[in-house]
Enzyme design. Structure first.
Site, PDB file in Angstrom:
ATOM      1  N   GLY A 243      42.406 -37.702 -16.872  1.00 43.00           N
ATOM      2  CA  GLY A 243      42.037 -36.835 -17.655  1.00 43.00           C
ATOM      3  C   GLY A 243      43.373 -35.727 -18.260  1.00 43.00           C
ATOM      4  N   HIS A 244      42.779 -35.020 -18.859  1.00 44.90           N
ATOM      5  CA  HIS A 244      43.898 -34.188 -19.830  1.00 44.90           C
ATOM      6  C   HIS A 244      44.587 -33.407 -18.884  1.00 44.90           C
ATOM      7  CE1 HIS A 244      40.653 -30.959 -20.465  1.00 44.90           C
ATOM      8  NE2 HIS A 244      40.709 -30.919 -19.053  1.00 44.90           N
ATOM      9  N   ASN A 245      46.100 -33.194 -19.045  1.00 47.34           N
ATOM     10  CA  ASN A 245      46.968 -32.319 -18.356  1.00 47.34           C
ATOM     11  C   ASN A 245      47.213 -32.853 -17.117  1.00 47.34           C
ATOM     12  OD1 ASN A 245      45.252 -29.944 -19.997  1.00 47.34           O
ATOM     13  ND2 ASN A 245      47.643 -30.054 -20.319  1.00 47.34           N
TER      14      ASN A 245
END
Length: 341
Positions: A243-245
């Site tokens: 997922g993002h980050n």
């Protein structure tokens, strides 16, 4: 059509390549690697899991890589190693049928006029490369790959067929990406206004270090604000969702079908077992190993092995255990009352 003849190696040369101690005939020729069960006299095998040690009595392998502790279990030619599995990995490089290095741009490729690439790069059929992309030396871009605008790719990288690398992504040197992987798609971010979900536009990107390998159909989302980061030496299996980050520490291993929610930080030298997962916004320390199919729901601050879930059992026993699990709270309250009395 006749295939290319594979090279054979003397057992002595293999011992030298893997740093093993040879016991037996140094000039025997080995044409490849095989399991203990199926090996023929021209094949090399290995024993790293003692569950297979009984095959040492029946194998037809021309030689076997074994540990010092197991060497007496096999009477044939052998290569003794402190770590047979690592020795097997080193030996495998000798026999890999590597594709021939190519250079040039296929006539069906579509490259923006601003793309920067050296002459020793190969661009396969139906590749699309958008504006201001920079590609390093000796890269091999497989057929159907799409590379988004302003992406920077280091030296000696390769993509298999139909990889998507979205805009503004950075790849280090010697990155290998397998078919169908998507790097830099939008992260999954929404805010609910009481009636509907409002998209949070993903303004970061993805930064990938050196010597990273990314498996088929894996997705690494771009960051919402800061970049998603994959550090040097990380190995990611097939069908993984990052997922993002997220921030993945150096030399971490992520096995197939792992799912990491947004803003997960994995330390260096971690292992996420197949099908495991982690909820968002947690941190795992260096050298944490998570067992297959486990869910990590809170941060882990100490190195070690961690597991979650129930053990395998017959269905009727599992149903009984599940019913008893539901009764634990009431049993605990009854026990406290008994202790007070």
């Amino acid at each position: 059509m006749t295939g290319r003849k594979k090279e054979c190696y003397s057992l002595a040369s293999i011992a030298n390549a893997i740093g093993g101690t040879l016991v037996g005939e140094p000039e025997i020729l080995i044409s490849g690697l095989c399991s203990l069960q199926k090996a023929s006299p021209d094949k090399l095998s290995f024993l790293s899991n003692r569950a297979y040690k009984h095959y040492l009595k029946t194998t037809s392998a021309g030689a076997v890589i074994v540990s010092n502790d197991d060497q007496l279990l096999f009477s044939g030619n052998k290569l003794i190693s402190e770590d047979p599995y690592l020795a097997y990995a080193l030996a495998s490089k000798l026999f890999v049928d590597s594709p021939k290095f190519l250079s040039g741009i296929h006539s069906s490729a579509n490259l923006h006029s601003s793309v920067s690439l050296p002459k020793d790069v190969f661009i396969g059929p139906n590749v699309v490369i958008e504006e201001d992309v920079v590609i390093g030396h000796r890269c091999q871009i497989g057929s159907g790959t799409t590379i988004g605008a302003r992406t920077v790719i280091g030296d000696e990288c390769s993509t298999s067929a139909n990889v998507v690398i979205d805009k503004d992504v950075t790849l280090g040197d010697r990155v290998k990406i397998h078919s169908g992987a998507v790097i830099g798609a939008d992260g999954f971010g929404y805010a609910f206004d009481g009636e509907k979900s409002i998209k949070i536009f993903q303004l970061g990107s993805v930064r990938i270090g050196d010597d990273v390998e990314i498996g088929a159909q894996t997705t690494i989302d771009r960051g919402a604000l800061d970049d998603t980061v994959i550090c040097d030496g990380v190995k990611i299996d097939n069908q993984v969702q990052i997922g993002h980050n997220c921030h993945i520490g150096k030399h971490t291993i992520i096995c197939g079908c792992v799912g990491l929610a947004g803003s997960v930080t994995l330390g260096a030298y971690c292992v996420m077992g197949g099908g495991s997962g982690a909820v968002g916004h947690i941190t795992l320390a260096d050298r944490v190993q998570v067992s297959a199919m486990s869910l990590v729901s809170q941060s882990i601050s100490e190195a070690g092995r961690y597991s979650a879930g129930t053990v395998q059992m017959k269905t009727r026993d599992w149903k009984r255990a599940t019913m008893r699990f539901k009764e634990l709270d009431s049993l605990a309250k009854r026990l406290k009352r008994l202790e007070r009395d």
